[in-house]
Scaffold this active site. Structure first.
Site, mmCIF file in Angstrom:
data_model
loop_
_atom_site.group_PDB
_atom_site.id
_atom_site.type_symbol
_atom_site.label_atom_id
_atom_site.label_comp_id
_atom_site.label_asym_id
_atom_site.label_seq_id
_atom_site.Cartn_x
_atom_site.Cartn_y
_atom_site.Cartn_z
ATOM 1 N N ASP A 34 2.193 -1.517 0.108
ATOM 2 C CA ASP A 34 2.316 -2.945 -0.391
ATOM 3 C C ASP A 34 1.293 -3.573 -1.368
ATOM 4 O O ASP A 34 0.523 -2.677 -1.863
ATOM 5 C CB ASP A 34 2.706 -4.009 0.925
ATOM 6 C CG ASP A 34 1.145 -4.068 1.601
ATOM 7 O OD1 ASP A 34 1.318 -4.730 2.670
ATOM 8 O OD2 ASP A 34 0.065 -3.753 1.027
ATOM 9 N N ARG A 71 -1.053 -6.472 -0.586
ATOM 10 C CA ARG A 71 -2.152 -7.108 -0.094
ATOM 11 C C ARG A 71 -2.838 -6.619 1.227
ATOM 12 O O ARG A 71 -3.764 -7.237 1.640
ATOM 13 C CB ARG A 71 -1.791 -8.697 -0.139
ATOM 14 C CG ARG A 71 -1.347 -9.279 -1.767
ATOM 15 C CD ARG A 71 -1.016 -10.725 -1.689
ATOM 16 N NE ARG A 71 -1.005 -11.146 -2.797
ATOM 17 C CZ ARG A 71 0.223 -10.967 -3.720
ATOM 18 N NH1 ARG A 71 1.394 -10.233 -2.942
ATOM 19 N NH2 ARG A 71 0.518 -11.539 -4.820
ATOM 20 N N ASN A 122 11.136 -7.044 -4.234
ATOM 21 C CA ASN A 122 10.623 -5.673 -4.565
ATOM 22 C C ASN A 122 11.600 -5.097 -5.525
ATOM 23 O O ASN A 122 12.631 -5.531 -6.062
ATOM 24 C CB ASN A 122 11.199 -4.794 -3.424
ATOM 25 C CG ASN A 122 10.186 -5.203 -2.198
ATOM 26 O OD1 ASN A 122 9.238 -5.834 -2.101
ATOM 27 N ND2 ASN A 122 10.871 -4.784 -0.858
ATOM 28 N N HIS A 140 12.209 -10.307 -8.786
ATOM 29 C CA HIS A 140 11.316 -9.964 -9.368
ATOM 30 C C HIS A 140 11.576 -9.074 -10.458
ATOM 31 O O HIS A 140 10.775 -8.061 -11.177
ATOM 32 C CB HIS A 140 9.870 -9.576 -8.752
ATOM 33 C CG HIS A 140 9.285 -10.767 -8.110
ATOM 34 N ND1 HIS A 140 8.465 -10.566 -6.970
ATOM 35 C CD2 HIS A 140 9.479 -12.283 -8.083
ATOM 36 C CE1 HIS A 140 8.152 -11.913 -6.598
ATOM 37 N NE2 HIS A 140 8.686 -12.686 -7.177
ATOM 38 N N SER A 162 4.210 -11.538 2.526
ATOM 39 C CA SER A 162 2.967 -12.364 3.037
ATOM 40 C C SER A 162 3.337 -13.809 2.675
ATOM 41 O O SER A 162 2.745 -14.787 2.775
ATOM 42 C CB SER A 162 1.873 -11.949 2.113
ATOM 43 O OG SER A 162 2.000 -12.083 0.884
HETATM 44 N N1 APR Z 1 6.261 -3.742 8.449
HETATM 45 C C1 APR Z 1 6.205 -5.185 8.490
HETATM 46 N N2 APR Z 1 5.257 -5.616 7.744
HETATM 47 C C2 APR Z 1 4.471 -5.033 6.828
HETATM 48 C C3 APR Z 1 4.510 -3.333 6.812
HETATM 49 C C4 APR Z 1 5.390 -3.190 7.709
HETATM 50 N N3 APR Z 1 5.720 -1.579 7.756
HETATM 51 N N4 APR Z 1 3.751 -3.261 5.939
HETATM 52 C C5 APR Z 1 3.375 -4.345 5.101
HETATM 53 N N5 APR Z 1 3.646 -5.342 5.922
HETATM 54 C C6 APR Z 1 3.413 -6.718 5.547
HETATM 55 C C7 APR Z 1 1.931 -7.262 5.483
HETATM 56 O O1 APR Z 1 1.121 -7.494 6.524
HETATM 57 C C8 APR Z 1 1.943 -8.338 4.317
HETATM 58 O O2 APR Z 1 2.132 -9.598 5.142
HETATM 59 O O3 APR Z 1 4.013 -7.111 4.558
HETATM 60 C C9 APR Z 1 3.457 -7.975 3.856
HETATM 61 C C10 APR Z 1 3.365 -7.698 2.536
HETATM 62 O O4 APR Z 1 2.854 -8.632 1.551
HETATM 63 P P1 APR Z 1 2.189 -8.317 -0.015
HETATM 64 O O5 APR Z 1 1.581 -7.176 -0.171
HETATM 65 O O6 APR Z 1 1.723 -9.532 -0.445
HETATM 66 O O7 APR Z 1 3.997 -8.154 -0.587
HETATM 67 P P2 APR Z 1 4.932 -9.082 -1.062
HETATM 68 O O8 APR Z 1 4.812 -10.418 -0.171
HETATM 69 O O9 APR Z 1 5.921 -8.467 -1.199
HETATM 70 O O10 APR Z 1 4.092 -9.617 -2.487
HETATM 71 C C11 APR Z 1 5.217 -10.756 -3.162
HETATM 72 O O11 APR Z 1 3.454 -10.338 -4.977
HETATM 73 O O12 APR Z 1 2.237 -9.010 -6.248
HETATM 74 C C12 APR Z 1 3.285 -9.844 -6.380
HETATM 75 O O13 APR Z 1 5.410 -9.314 -7.456
HETATM 76 C C13 APR Z 1 4.421 -8.902 -6.641
HETATM 77 O O14 APR Z 1 6.784 -9.092 -5.527
HETATM 78 C C14 APR Z 1 5.256 -9.256 -5.130
HETATM 79 C C15 APR Z 1 4.756 -10.289 -4.638
#
Ligand code: APR
Length: 279
Positions: free
Chosen positions: A45, A47, A118, A137, A212
């Site tokens: 992911d 963050r 995603n 996105h 997140s």
């Molecule tokens: N199961 C449950 N939760 C998970 C898992 C998992 N296996 N792996 C990660 N997470 C959680 C993390 O704890 C976090 O809260 O998923 C979330 C991922 O958050 P981000 O990394 O911020 O990703 P996302 O929310 O999709 O970001 C949104 O930000 O960078 C931009 O365009 C990009 O679409 C993306 C947007």
């Protein structure tokens, strides 16, 4: 592991929601997904400290991590994006059981709409009908010159991603860098988003998974759900305002375990595992 929301106790149990789904009281489930539903497919992911993409970009000397997906930075320095493109889009990945759960909701005519942040396309690969989802996105399905917007051939793009090299516009008078049709920071979401977001207000259940909730406008979708309508968060951590409403249920843990627990409560576990195996 199920935990009540951190700020307000939920007066809704897991089984209560599952029973409302199986007895036909809930029929319009709106889903918002993020990178957390694809981590077990092999795509980190953004963050999560230590493993998220944004923690691994130091060697690229970016002014700030999100610059790698910023259109203003890409126009003059596209190299870092293509340095990580392959890890974001390795090709031929298997959808996770969480993606399969979304396809099962659609198969049972319970998926009102899916908003995915995603770009990996795994929802469609799992069997979610494209008329039931929006890649908010964008995705990797097509690519254009970022300057003159000329189309660029899929096979040349695949080669560039595999090699980690910047593809350039084939028009001699242009020659600018080509970008996949993903939405960068500083670009607008697909026009369809404006129209589709009202579907969140039509939901009789909202499911938020693996995000997140840090990036608008998607992060605002759960707030559009009518008061009194249940909202479920399946995530490793708390996110947004999830948990602040009495009808919220926060399931803190992995998406894959969360959907398995939900499938068990629904009596769909065998059907889910079979659907996933065949995906
Ligand atoms: N199961 C449950 N939760 C998970 C898992 C998992 N296996 N792996 C990660 N997470 C959680 C993390 O704890 C976090 O809260 O998923 C979330 C991922 O958050 P981000 O990394 O911020 O990703 P996302 O929310 O999709 O970001 C949104 O930000 O960078 C931009 O365009 C990009 O679409 C993306 C947007």
């Amino acid at each position: 592991m199920i935990s009540n929301p951190p700020t307000k106790t939920s007066n809704l149990g897991y089984q209560v929601l599952a029973d409302r789904i199986t007895n036909g009281q809930i029929t319009r489930i709106v889903v918002l997904t993020g990178a957390g539903i694809s981590t077990s497919a092999g795509i980190p992911d953004f963050r999560t400290p230590g493993t998220g993409l944004y923690d691994k970009l130091a060697p690229l000397n970016l002014p700030y991590p999100e610059a790698i997906f910023s259109i203003s930075y890409f126009t003059h320095t596209p190299e870092p994006f293509y340095a990580i493109a392959r890890a974001r889009h390795p090709g031929n990945l298997k959808p996770t059981i969480s993606h399969a759960f979304l396809a099962l909701l659609a198969k049972k005519n319970l998926l009102h709409f899916l908003f995915t942040q995603n770009i990996d396309g795994l929802e469609e690969d799992a069997g979610v009908p494209v008329d039931k989802l929006l890649w908010t996105h964008g995705n990797w399905k097509s690519q254009h010159c970022h300057k003159c917007h000329a189309e660029y051939p899929d096979d040349l793009m695949k080669n560039a991603i595999r090699a980690g090299e910047v593809p350039y516009c084939l028009k001699t008078e242009c020659g600018a860098a080509v970008k996949p049709d993903v939405v960068f920071f500083g670009q607008s979401l697909p026009a369809e988003f404006e129209d589709r977001q009202k579907m969140a207000a039509e939901a009789d259940l909202m499911l938020v998974m693996g995000t997140s909730l840090k990036v608008a406008p998607c992060s605002q979708l759960p707030r559009l759900v009518k008061e009194g309508v249940p909202r479920i968060l399946i995530n490793m951590e708390g996110a947004g305002d999830m948990g602040n409403r009495g009808q919220d249920l926060c399931i803190l843990g992995t998406c894959d375990n969360g959907v398995r627990e939900l499938a068990d409560a629904l009596g769909w576990r065998d059907e889910l595992e079979t659907l996933w195996k065949d995906a």
